[in-house]
Design an enzyme around this catalytic site. Structure first.
Site, short mmCIF file in Angstrom:
data_model
loop_
_atom_site.label_atom_id
_atom_site.label_comp_id
_atom_site.label_asym_id
_atom_site.label_seq_id
_atom_site.Cartn_x
_atom_site.Cartn_y
_atom_site.Cartn_z
CD GLN A 164 -2.30 -0.27 0.41
OE1 GLN A 164 -1.91 -0.60 1.52
NE2 GLN A 164 -3.00 -1.09 -0.35
CD GLU A 206 -0.65 -2.48 -5.51
OE1 GLU A 206 -1.64 -2.03 -6.12
OE2 GLU A 206 -0.74 -3.19 -4.51
CG ASP A 243 -6.97 -0.35 -0.03
OD1 ASP A 243 -7.45 -0.15 1.11
OD2 ASP A 243 -6.27 -1.34 -0.32
CD GLU A 286 -9.20 -2.76 -0.72
OE1 GLU A 286 -9.44 -2.57 -1.94
OE2 GLU A 286 -8.20 -3.37 -0.31
CG ASP A 313 -7.48 -6.07 1.71
OD1 ASP A 313 -7.30 -7.28 1.87
OD2 ASP A 313 -6.57 -5.30 1.30
CE LYS A 338 -5.29 -7.84 -1.23
NZ LYS A 338 -4.89 -7.06 -0.02
NE ARG A 367 -1.99 -9.15 -0.92
CZ ARG A 367 -2.08 -9.52 0.36
NH1 ARG A 367 -2.40 -10.76 0.66
NH2 ARG A 367 -1.87 -8.65 1.34
CB SER A 368 1.78 -4.41 -2.91
OG SER A 368 2.04 -5.13 -1.73
CE LYS A 389 -6.68 -2.60 -4.59
NZ LYS A 389 -6.68 -2.66 -3.12
C1 2PG Z 1 -4.33 -4.12 -0.81
C2 2PG Z 1 -3.17 -4.69 -1.60
C3 2PG Z 1 -3.21 -4.27 -3.04
P1 2PG Z 1 -1.07 -5.50 -0.33
O1 2PG Z 1 -4.16 -3.63 0.31
O2 2PG Z 1 -5.46 -4.19 -1.25
O3 2PG Z 1 -3.25 -2.87 -3.20
O4 2PG Z 1 -1.94 -4.36 -1.01
O5 2PG Z 1 -0.89 -6.57 -1.35
O6 2PG Z 1 0.22 -4.84 0.06
O7 2PG Z 1 -1.86 -5.98 0.84
MG MG Z 2 -6.41 -3.30 0.56
#
Ligand code: 2PG
Ligand code: MG
Length: 427
Positions: A164, A206, A243, A286, A313, A338, A367-368, A389
């Site tokens: 990702q 992103e 990640d 990650e 995560d 987050k 977040r994305s 991040k």
């Molecule tokens: C992640 C986030 C940021 P998402 O997986 O760490 O890259 O993605 O906000 O889509 O969960």
């Molecule tokens: Mg992640």
């Protein structure tokens, strides 16, 4: 009546970086101070996250948030009327009790986190200081080391590649400003290399370049070449961070790499990733295995955790209890924090504290789906997080945050510093 008594909580429907509706909250205090915050939204979400309240149905793919905004303007506004914004714990406890569900599905994690963050900003405004200063006090001086995406992939790029986030960390930078300078050089160099290879096709969710690669490894090769082309030393000055977001392409210990049409079990994926650690200057990984593959995470951490940061995560979802369990089981050695995964600042802080108390890493993360909201930068500095991040080095929902870090560094002045090298597993 205190100056920090809440008089009004207003919800508003605004738009995020994917053009989807999201929740903005404004909190007005008795003496006139106002705080405002916007909920972000993930795409590769962990199943244990606080749930956003979305309207469903036809409009905007079901992503509309009119119900969540209504929850702010009705239940939350009534509940918090007269409460003291100075007492974040009590505010968040009241929100949690009012919601009453294990996953925040009644009020919505989006309504709750925006409220929780707006209350924090209002309390800081009442004190006449920015949020980072209110949280960190006069001794706050540590800027987080940025972790910045160069190529997007996975759920943020139509699954064009499996991994990702292909990111860099300016491990050798002297200060926050230099970390951004170096990353900007790598980002530009990567764009030039993609263009000259005929592979430049815009950016992913992103802001990282769209990953037009035949294999996941080809992206890693390109990243190393971009660091070199930027005149920087891979590993020493700028290292790679990934990640994997493995929950997106596997469950039950079985993984499917779409790009290479390859099926791997947990051991196979671990072997592939540890092979990458041998061949590339990677310092952080990650979600190397899926959120339900605890045995795999433990095995990966046993194999690689001495050398690299292993971040949970989807597996930890910013939950203090999960962090404590993972510490006991040695299932990773760092947590991604987050706030919207937890749903309130108090809970996000508890997850952060649990990690720090065990000597783990803690990376505050966007977040994305993002907006101009810069709260996470204030949290990172105020809490003393070592890393941040925020996605890539493009698009203003990302740059707003990197730029806020520059303003905070300037406000701190000559004492501003990155964390000591010894704070990281690669130090
Ligand atoms: C992640 C986030 C940021 P998402 O997986 O760490 O890259 O993605 O906000 O889509 O969960
Ligand atoms: Mg992640």
């Amino acid at each position: 009546m205190t100056d920090t008594e809440i008089h009004d909580v207003r919800g508003r429907r605004v738009w995020d970086s994917r053009g989807r509706p999201t929740v903005e909250v404004e909190v007005h205090l008795s003496a006139g101070a106002v705080g405002r915050a916007i909920a972000p939204a993930g795409a590769s979400t962990g199943s244990g996250e606080a749930m956003d309240l979305r309207d469903g149905g036809e409009a905007f793919g079901g992503y509309d948030v009119r119900r969540a905004v209504n929850a702010v303007n009705s239940e939350i506004d009534s509940e918090l009327f007269g409460a003291d914004a100075d007492d974040q714990d009590a505010i968040d406890a009241a929100l949690i009790a009012l919601d009453g569900t294990p996953n925040k599905s009644k009020l919505g994690g989006n309504a709750m986190v925006a409220t929780s963050m707006a209350v924090a900003h209002a309390a800081a405004a009442a004190e006449g200081v920015p949020l980072w200063r209110r949280l960190g006090g006069i001794r706050a001086h540590t800027l987080p080391l940025p972790e910045i995406q160069i190529f997007g992939g996975g759920a943020h790029a139509g699954r064009r590649v499996d991994v990702q986030d292909f990111m860099v960390i300016a491990v050798g930078a002297a200060d926050y400003e230099e970390a951004l300078d170096w990353t900007a050089r790598v980002y530009i160099a990567a764009g030039e290399k993609m263009a000259s290879a005929g592979k430049l096709q815009g950016v992913a969710d992103e802001g990282g370049f769209w990953p037009v690669f035949d294999t996941n490894e080809a992206a890693l090769d390109m990243l190393v070449r971009a660091i070199e082309a930027a005149g920087l030393i891979p590993g020493d000055q700028v290292a790679i961070s990934l990640d994997i977001a493995a929950s997106e392409f596997g469950s039950g210990g079985q993984y499917r790499l779409g790009l290479e049409e390859r099926a791997l079990d947990s051991d196979g994926l671990t072997d592939m990733l540890t092979g990458w650690l041998e061949r590339y200057p990677i310092v952080s990984v990650e979600d190397p295995l899926g959120e339900d593959d605890e045995a795999g995470l433990i095995a990966f951490t046993a194999a690689a955790g001495e050398r690299v940061q292993v971040i949970g995560d989807d597996y930890l979802v910013t939950n203090a209890d999960r962090v404590r369990t993972a510490i006991e089981k040695r299932a990773c050695n760092a947590v991604l924090v987050k706030p919207n995964q937890a749903g309130t600042l108090t809970e996000a802080r508890a997850a952060f504290d649990a990690a720090m108390a065990a000597g783990w890493g803690a990376v505050v993360s966007a977040r994305s789906g993002e907006t101009e909201d810069v709260t996470i930068v204030h949290l990172a500095v105020g809490w003393g997080a070592y890393q941040l991040k925020v996605g890539s080095f493009a698009r203003s929902e990302r740059m707003a945050k990197w730029n806020e870090g520059l303003r905070i560094a300037e406000a701190i002045g000559k004492n501003a510093s990155l964390p000591p090298a010894g704070a990281f597993p690669w130090g």
